[in-house]
Scaffold this motif. Structure first.
Motif, PDB file in Angstrom:
ATOM      1  N   ILE A 178       0.770  -1.120  -0.214  1.00  0.00           N
ATOM      2  CA  ILE A 178       0.075  -0.148  -0.021  1.00  0.00           C
ATOM      3  C   ILE A 178       0.889   1.201  -0.025  1.00  0.00           C
ATOM      4  N   SER A 179       2.083   1.306   0.833  1.00  0.00           N
ATOM      5  CA  SER A 179       2.825   2.250   0.855  1.00  0.00           C
ATOM      6  C   SER A 179       3.315   2.599  -0.443  1.00  0.00           C
ATOM      7  N   SER A 180       3.928   1.416  -1.169  1.00  0.00           N
ATOM      8  CA  SER A 180       4.543   1.870  -2.321  1.00  0.00           C
ATOM      9  C   SER A 180       3.798   2.230  -3.532  1.00  0.00           C
ATOM     10  N   SER A 181       2.461   1.696  -3.360  1.00  0.00           N
ATOM     11  CA  SER A 181       1.552   2.003  -4.545  1.00  0.00           C
ATOM     12  C   SER A 181       1.127   3.336  -4.528  1.00  0.00           C
ATOM     13  N   ALA A 182       1.103   4.009  -3.244  1.00  0.00           N
ATOM     14  CA  ALA A 182       0.895   5.231  -2.931  1.00  0.00           C
ATOM     15  C   ALA A 182       1.925   6.123  -3.625  1.00  0.00           C
ATOM     16  N   VAL A 216      11.048   1.335  -5.256  1.00  0.00           N
ATOM     17  CA  VAL A 216      10.167   1.946  -4.086  1.00  0.00           C
ATOM     18  C   VAL A 216       9.820   0.850  -2.911  1.00  0.00           C
ATOM     19  N   THR A 217       9.364  -0.367  -3.470  1.00  0.00           N
ATOM     20  CA  THR A 217       8.961  -1.202  -2.581  1.00  0.00           C
ATOM     21  C   THR A 217       9.888  -1.660  -1.697  1.00  0.00           C
ATOM     22  N   PHE A 218      11.032  -2.070  -2.464  1.00  0.00           N
ATOM     23  CA  PHE A 218      12.098  -2.553  -1.881  1.00  0.00           C
ATOM     24  C   PHE A 218      12.913  -1.307  -0.770  1.00  0.00           C
ATOM     25  N   ALA A 219      12.848  -0.168  -1.332  1.00  0.00           N
ATOM     26  CA  ALA A 219      13.328   0.990  -0.427  1.00  0.00           C
ATOM     27  C   ALA A 219      12.605   1.213   0.871  1.00  0.00           C
TER      28      ALA A 219
END
Lengths: 106, 645
Positions: free
Chosen positions: B494-498, B524-527
């Motif tokens: 959810i955070s990375s999709s945002a 971004v997901t990884f970070a």
């Protein structure tokens, strides 16, 4: 054509969903009042010592009447709701352009 | 074939094998999802699984995401500590499935298909054609999710630690980790090498499979985790009832119980010894009371008796880092005092005694409300809190963006119908049985008030070793681990999709190619995952409080505006913004005010109601007022979302 534009019909999915939401909120209210009032009447002793607790089917009586029963009631209602009340609606197709940043032009 | 092999080992090896098999399964799912990903439209597949969830996937991903570590660690501890009244505390789960899925599900799914929205901020932005609103939603989402991720990572690490703690392989790995990080500035400040090792294992595992496999991987690991959770409960329930002598017996014994006292003790050994001796955590010691009667206490930490000495007082205990005194729990139930065998050779003397604030010395408190409480004079569940929690579990669940995203992803309304039913049966199989199991645990394992959060692994060990299958404990203890993992993976996404969708693609670089978006998404997901992991190396205290704070904070900000934008044609854009802001600020103010008053993460509770209720109410009231003072929305939008095309 003209009359339809002047008096557009509500989207049936919206109408169904709204009615279903009302029924669900109704079920919530019933379960809420049921559970809390049994607790208040039979299970809640904030001030005085409790001398005797009735046990029914292995659980305290207030849990049986205030939690187990409404829980079963809610399961039955969910069955009825799912099989007898909730409509199958067409919720639409996937948008072909949904990976694009601006796609509401459709 | 594998059964006798495992049975021959200690249950600790069982835990390690279960864990490894489990992780292998998770990575297989991620690899498979990655395959699917290459054949579909990238963003909607990566963040929504191409809106194709079937009944099982939909229901179980829902269940697994909403059952976090709390359901299998904190909740059992509550049942154990407060008794039957917790059945009401959790009671609204009788309506949670139908309400959380049914209230908004159809409309969220329909509108997100109509607009092509992939995330919740996406949906709000499109519904009102307002990038500002979308940006606001993104900000709130990322704000709460970041806090939550850090706390969940810590929870995951702690649970993994308790799963593996008796494992020799793990112990040497932890020591090795400790020797490596000793000189690394930031990492050396961590809680313990074991914590760090488990954090890294847990976090890297989750980050890798989530970023590699996307939503489909998250959903299918959730399904697996959901099965593990319900399996654990179904195995434990009959064993717990059987070994505690039946449910009626359990409740009768609970009715006889009086709450324990928290005490400070001094310990004397009967004889001196040339070697220093350790009395381990959880040992039972005999006490002598003033009138000569026998008492029984259970110690809350290891205590050390120095060489050639017979006495440990508060002063020497301080040397072994016990905070200056030896804390223990004093049992007050006569039948338990008679039957529990204390360790021989030591006698304890109680120097200070703190009875429970509510219920001390009273029988029947464990089978009635408001339930015994150590710290609150009104008891565990006064009427106002019973009301609050009944509302909170249902409406907070309905307002979780993690749940809303899943409602965008199911296949069609038939899936929704059967999903509601499946979730209803699933939650009924989990929550009420957990109450039963941990009521039985009160009878089977007295004295765990010394560390209630450990009651779940302890009861798993106790039941399975009594039943003759100690290795099954590994399987049972995997349930809370599964629960945390399935929550973390979905929050990460959810955070990375945002960030990718709502900030990068729609605001910064609308013309980015698919290749760039792909690369951006993975990194971004990884970070985000890595950042949260690094933050969790020196984690905040008050773990459960942070999880509750962020969980209900999200709902108070999102539930009212989203419900109204789906069902109320007159609802306006300024009203949506005001409502979201009102929910957010009133909630944060109640917590902030509480923080300065109590000096810990605890909200002010006006009239003894939970801050969630007050914030949700203010969000709703503000929404209605602002809607009526602002001009009606343009007809085009109302037509598009509420009328036949």
């Amino acid at each position: 054509m003209k009359t339809e534009k002047d008096h557009p019909q509500l989207d049936p999915v919206y109408v169904h969903a709204r009615r279903e939401a009302m029924v669900i909120l109704g079920l919530f209210v019933v379960c809420f009042i049921w559970a809390i009032s049994v607790y208040y009447l039979d299970g809640y002793f904030p001030a005085q010592s409790v001398t005797e607790v009735h046990i029914l089917w292995g659980v305290p009586r207030w849990v049986f009447f205030g939690i187990c029963l409404p829980w079963c009631f809610s399961i039955v209602c969910t069955f009825v709701f799912v099989f007898g009340f909730m409509r199958d609606d067409d919720l639409g197709e996937n948008d072909e352009n949904e990976d694009e940043p601006e796609n509401e032009s459709k | 074939m594998i059964e006798p092999l495992l049975a021959a080992e200690s249950n600790a090896s069982g835990a390690l094998i279960v864990f490894l098999v489990y992780m292998a399964g998770v990575f297989a799912i991620a690899a498979f999802s990655h395959q699917v990903l290459s054949k579909k439209k990238f963003l909607s597949e990566y963040f929504l699984g191409s809106r194709s969830l079937g009944v099982w996937a939909f229901a179980l991903t829902f269940a697994a995401t909403s059952a976090s570590g709390g359901s299998f660690v904190g909740f059992p501890a509550k049942v154990y500590s407060h008794g039957w009244v917790v059945a009401l505390w959790i009671g609204s789960y009788m309506v949670v499935p139908i309400l959380v899925m049914g209230l908004l599900g159809k409309r969220i799914n329909q509108l997100s298909r109509k607009t092509g929205a992939i995330t919740i901020p996406d949906l709000m932005r499109d519904r009102f054609e307002s990038p500002v609103l979308g940006g606001m939603a993104t900000f709130l989402l990322v704000f709460f999710m970041t806090f939550n991720l850090i706390a969940q990572f810590k929870a995951g690490s702690i649970i993994l630690q308790s799963l593996l703690q008796d494992e020799p392989l793990y112990q040497s790995a932890a020591m090795w980790t400790g020797s490596i990080v000793r000189h690394v500035p930031y990492f050396s400040g961590t809680e313990s090498p074991g914590y760090l090792l488990c954090l890294l294992t847990f976090a890297i595992g989750v980050i890798v499979y989530t970023s590699y496999g996307g939503f489909r991987a998250v959903v299918w690991t959730d399904v697996m985790q959901g099965v593990v959770m319900v399996g654990g409960v179904i195995v434990m329930l009959p064993l717990a009832i059987y070994f505690s002598g039946g449910l009626t017996n359990t409740t009768e014994e609970m009715a006889e119980m009086t709450p324990p006292n928290h005490v400070t003790i001094e310990v004397r050994a009967n004889n001196a010894d040339s070697e220093p001796r350790i009395v381990p955590f959880g040992s039972w010691l005999r006490t002598k009371t003033a009138d000569g009667a026998d008492g029984l206490v259970r110690i809350e930490s290891n205590i050390e008796i120095p060489a050639d000495s017979t006495t440990v007082t508060a002063a020497t205990a301080a040397a072994s880092a016990n905070g200056g005194s030896i804390s223990a729990v004093e049992i007050t139930v006569a039948s338990q005092i008679e039957t529990i065998e204390p360790i021989e050779g030591f006698v304890a003397e109680v120097v200070d005694r703190t009875p429970y604030a509510f219920g001390a010395g009273e029988k029947n408190v464990y089978v009635t409300g408001p339930g015994p409480s150590e710290s609150y004079e009104l008891g565990f569940l006064p009427l106002s809190l019973a009301v609050s929690f009944f509302f909170m579990w249902t409406f907070s669940g309905a307002g979780q963006p993690g749940n809303m995203v899943r409602q965008m992803a199911f296949k069609g309304s038939k899936t929704l119908r059967y999903g509601i039913l499946t979730l209803c049966i699933y939650f009924s199989l989990i929550y009420f049985p957990l109450v039963l199991i941990f009521c039985c645990a009160r009878v089977l394992l007295p004295g765990w008030e010394i560390y209630p959060d450990r009651i779940m692994p302890e009861i798993a060990k106790e039941l399975t070793s009594r039943a003759g299958y100690p290795w099954v404990a590994g399987l049972l203890v995997a349930a809370p681990f599964a629960a945390v993992m399935s929550t973390v993976d979905s929050f990460l996404l959810i955070s990375s999709s945002a960030i990718v969708r709502d900030i990068y693609q729609r605001n910064i670089s609308p013309n980015a190619s698919e290749k760039t978006i792909k690369r951006m998404t993975y990194s971004v997901t990884f970070a985000i995952g890595t950042a949260a992991m690094v933050a969790a190396v020196n984690p905040p205290d008050y773990l459960q409080d942070i999880i509750i704070f962020t969980g209900s904070g999200l709902s108070t900000s999102f539930l009212a505006p989203i419900a109204l934008m789906l069902y109320w044609p007159r609802f306006t854009k300024p009203a949506a913004m005001a409502s979201m802001a009102a929910g957010f600020f009133s909630y944060v103010v109640l917590y902030g005010w509480g923080y300065f008053t109590f000096n810990k993460m605890q909200a002010i509770q006006p009239g003894n109601f939970h801050p969630f209720m007050i914030a949700l109410l203010s969000s709703l009231v503000v929404a209605v007022i602002v809607t009526y003072v602002t001009p009606a929305p343009v007809e085009r939008l109302t037509r598009k979302f509420f009328y036949k095309e």
